[in-house]
Design a protein around this motif. Structure first.
Motif, PDB file in Angstrom:
ATOM      1  N   THR A  74     -18.412  38.056 -61.095  1.00  0.00           N
ATOM      2  CA  THR A  74     -19.507  39.001 -60.823  1.00  0.00           C
ATOM      3  C   THR A  74     -20.807  38.310 -60.436  1.00  0.00           C
ATOM      4  O   THR A  74     -21.835  38.967 -60.286  1.00  0.00           O
ATOM      5  CB  THR A  74     -19.761  39.899 -62.045  1.00  0.00           C
ATOM      6  N   LYS A  75     -20.756  36.982 -60.308  1.00  0.00           N
ATOM      7  CA  LYS A  75     -21.905  36.185 -59.871  1.00  0.00           C
ATOM      8  C   LYS A  75     -23.110  36.346 -60.809  1.00  0.00           C
ATOM      9  O   LYS A  75     -24.255  36.487 -60.386  1.00  0.00           O
ATOM     10  CB  LYS A  75     -22.297  36.524 -58.431  1.00  0.00           C
ATOM     11  N   LEU A  76     -22.828  36.305 -62.107  1.00  0.00           N
ATOM     12  CA  LEU A  76     -23.907  36.337 -63.082  1.00  0.00           C
ATOM     13  C   LEU A  76     -24.664  35.014 -63.070  1.00  0.00           C
ATOM     14  O   LEU A  76     -24.103  33.960 -62.786  1.00  0.00           O
ATOM     15  CB  LEU A  76     -23.349  36.583 -64.483  1.00  0.00           C
ATOM     16  N   THR A  77     -25.941  35.063 -63.423  1.00  0.00           N
ATOM     17  CA  THR A  77     -26.733  33.844 -63.561  1.00  0.00           C
ATOM     18  C   THR A  77     -26.630  33.330 -64.992  1.00  0.00           C
ATOM     19  O   THR A  77     -26.236  34.066 -65.905  1.00  0.00           O
ATOM     20  CB  THR A  77     -28.208  34.102 -63.233  1.00  0.00           C
ATOM     21  N   VAL A  78     -27.018  32.089 -65.175  1.00  0.00           N
ATOM     22  CA  VAL A  78     -26.995  31.539 -66.530  1.00  0.00           C
ATOM     23  C   VAL A  78     -27.959  32.293 -67.437  1.00  0.00           C
ATOM     24  O   VAL A  78     -27.716  32.428 -68.643  1.00  0.00           O
ATOM     25  CB  VAL A  78     -27.329  30.027 -66.527  1.00  0.00           C
ATOM     26  N   ASP A  79     -29.054  32.815 -66.883  1.00  0.00           N
ATOM     27  CA  ASP A  79     -29.988  33.595 -67.693  1.00  0.00           C
ATOM     28  C   ASP A  79     -29.333  34.881 -68.185  1.00  0.00           C
ATOM     29  O   ASP A  79     -29.533  35.291 -69.339  1.00  0.00           O
ATOM     30  CB  ASP A  79     -31.249  33.926 -66.887  1.00  0.00           C
ATOM     31  N   GLN A  80     -28.556  35.541 -67.328  1.00  0.00           N
ATOM     32  CA  GLN A  80     -27.869  36.762 -67.741  1.00  0.00           C
ATOM     33  C   GLN A  80     -26.834  36.471 -68.820  1.00  0.00           C
ATOM     34  O   GLN A  80     -26.684  37.234 -69.775  1.00  0.00           O
ATOM     35  CB  GLN A  80     -27.216  37.428 -66.527  1.00  0.00           C
ATOM     36  N   VAL A  81     -26.139  35.360 -68.675  1.00  0.00           N
ATOM     37  CA  VAL A  81     -25.159  34.974 -69.696  1.00  0.00           C
ATOM     38  C   VAL A  81     -25.879  34.661 -71.003  1.00  0.00           C
ATOM     39  O   VAL A  81     -25.437  35.061 -72.092  1.00  0.00           O
ATOM     40  CB  VAL A  81     -24.332  33.756 -69.226  1.00  0.00           C
ATOM     41  N   ALA A  82     -26.992  33.957 -70.914  1.00  0.00           N
ATOM     42  CA  ALA A  82     -27.730  33.555 -72.117  1.00  0.00           C
ATOM     43  C   ALA A  82     -28.321  34.746 -72.856  1.00  0.00           C
ATOM     44  O   ALA A  82     -28.467  34.724 -74.082  1.00  0.00           O
ATOM     45  CB  ALA A  82     -28.832  32.570 -71.738  1.00  0.00           C
ATOM     46  N   GLN A  83     -28.668  35.803 -72.119  1.00  0.00           N
ATOM     47  CA  GLN A  83     -29.331  36.946 -72.741  1.00  0.00           C
ATOM     48  C   GLN A  83     -28.368  37.921 -73.402  1.00  0.00           C
ATOM     49  O   GLN A  83     -28.785  38.819 -74.129  1.00  0.00           O
ATOM     50  CB  GLN A  83     -30.165  37.673 -71.687  1.00  0.00           C
ATOM     51  N   ALA A  84     -27.060  37.748 -73.156  1.00  0.00           N
ATOM     52  CA  ALA A  84     -26.073  38.602 -73.818  1.00  0.00           C
ATOM     53  C   ALA A  84     -25.860  38.108 -75.246  1.00  0.00           C
ATOM     54  O   ALA A  84     -25.834  36.902 -75.505  1.00  0.00           O
ATOM     55  CB  ALA A  84     -24.755  38.573 -73.051  1.00  0.00           C
TER      56      ALA A  84
END
Length: 470
Positions: free
Chosen positions: A432-442
């Motif tokens: 889904t082309k998530l960014t590392v920031d999106q992964v970190a915020q979950a």
């Protein structure tokens, strides 16, 4: 109604059959051994069932670190457990058979015809099915899917006999506990069997023609696995090529190219596979093959012959049951006019079921090192994870790759127990082309092994240097 004929009832074949039936096709599957194919009957299902038993023994072996002792106070928990190979393999065979029957029941429910026998192309518009009794039937085909899989490669001077010299399809017929198992080949199959039998308390000698095990895997991961194998007492003969295997009394002797000989009770020859593409009318129908004999397909599973598709290991695309199944589904979606997206190997997650497991998705360290992909990467050693400490886990790591500017996650490696489960958040991020920031915020659970994935993502946000693993 569109006539769809599928040769081969493995994951590529039976998943394609279900999609074709759903889309209104009249579907016939021709399978020579049993629904599920090699994946269910002699490969994935049985091998992972065997590995499940070995995982329990691995936990028993390491239980003392957690303060667990046998009630008698004598010896170790590992010594107190006996491995009954006959019972283990009986369960393995039973599970494989049950899974095959479940697939057959689903086929019947969906109205899919199954012919037990061999299939061969009759041009591009029909398939000749020959039953095991010798009866022939010509099946008109508007769409044909070839999903015939592969078979174990054999060395001329190491022919399997099903008793002492074995290929991986024969390993589940062993009723005795091997005294000393020699495994020739350190690819995925060889490494998995070596790991499983060693964890069952059996002496294992792994013969590897390369400098380390799993030569095609992430180099950091392969080195961790080799260190784990050797640290637990497995003998690894690196840069050693086996040339022959022979029976010797109640055991076997494996000859190496440098003149050495290795003695054991059984030998597993895990030296690759050969596609089942000969003698089924492919050339006559205009289906192009590669030099290795694999069927050449595009990203929607089309061959060079009109109306003929192919899926699974016989294509040589990616020898995974999940990929075979997706190739088969894509073939039916495309041929029957449904919405379809081409196969994207960048989103494929794979796993090696050793101890520890190795799971990967997306770009590789090799591609980054070769300059083929620009990426930032960070490695989180498993030993720094709180849950890993509680479980007394010392070996492994989490590695995350992202694009330098945007921070989009493009790959990852997990080396840990149940890495096959832990890779999923990274697979989702890549797909889904998530960014590392999106992964970190979950949110992640504390404590959890997956927390190290979020921690890696947080560190990539700051642009930190790659951590040292050792």
């Amino acid at each position: 109604m569109t006539n769809v004929v599928i040769i081969g009832g493995g994951p590529g074949g039976y998943e394609a059959a279900l999609v074709a039936s759903q889309l209104g096709g009249s579907v016939t599957v021709v399978e020579k051994k049993g629904l599920g194919g090699s994946a269910v009957l002699t490969d994935v299902v049985p091998s992972k069932s065997l590995i499940a038993a070995s995982e329990v023994m691995s936990k028993v072996r390491d239980a003392e670190e957690l303060g667990l002792r046998p009630a008698s106070g004598a010896g170790t928990l590992f010594d107190a457990v006996t491995v009954d190979m006959c019972a283990v393999n009986q369960r393995v065979r039973s599970l494989a058979s049950a899974q095959s029957h479940d697939i057959a029941a689903r086929m019947a429910t969906e109205g899919i015809r199954v012919i037990d026998g061999l299939g061969r192309l009759d041009g591009t518009e029909a398939v000749i099915a020959t039953t095991h009794e010798g009866a022939e039937e010509r099946l008109p085909a508007d769409v044909t899917l070839v999903a015939t899989g592969t078979r174990p490669r054999e060395l001329p001077d190491a022919k399997p006999d099903g008793e002492r010299i074995l290929n991986w399809t024969q390993m589940y017929d062993i009723d005795e506990r091997p005294r000393r198992l020699i495994v020739v080949g350190s690819g995925v199959t060889g490494a998995e069997f070596a790991s499983a039998y060693h964890n069952l308390g059996i002496e294992v000698v792994l013969v590897s023609s390369r400098t380390h095990v799993l030569p095609s895997a992430d180099d950091d991961a392969a080195r961790v696995l080799q260190a784990s194998f050797e640290g637990r007492g497995m003998t690894i003969l690196s840069e050693s090529r086996a040339t022959a295997a022979r029976r010797a009394g109640d055991g076997v002797v494996v000859s190496l190219a440098d003149g050495r000989e290795v003695e054991g009770s059984h030998v597993l020859m895990a030296v690759g596979s050969i596609p089942n593409t000969e003698g089924i009318g492919l050339a006559e129908a205009g289906v192009a093959l590669s030099k290795s004999g694999h069927i050449v397909v595009d990203k929607v599973s089309r061959t060079s012959a009109r109306g003929v598709y192919a899926a699974g290991d016989c294509t040589g695309v990616f020898a995974l049951a999940s990929v075979a199944a997706m190739q088969g589904r894509i073939a039916m979606w495309h041929s029957l006019g449904d919405a379809v997206a081409p196969l994207d190997l960048r989103t494929v997650s794979s796993n090696v079921f050793t101890a520890p497991e190795i799971a990967t998705v997306g770009v590789t360290q090799g591609e980054v090192d070769a300059g083929l992909v620009a990426a930032r990467a960070i490695v989180m050693p498993l030993k720094s994870n709180a849950r890993a400490k509680m479980q007394s886990l010392h070996e492994g790591f989490m590695k995350v790759f992202c694009l330098p500017t945007t921070g989009i996650v493009i790959g990852g490696v997990v080396v840990a127990p149940y890495a096959s489960e832990l890779i999923h958040p990274l697979s989702l991020a890549v797909a889904t082309k998530l960014t590392v920031d999106q992964v970190a915020q979950a949110f992640t659970v504390y404590p959890s092994l997956s927390g190290s994935i979020a921690e890696a993502a947080r560190r990539l946000h700051t642009g930190g240097e790659e951590d040292e693993m050792y």
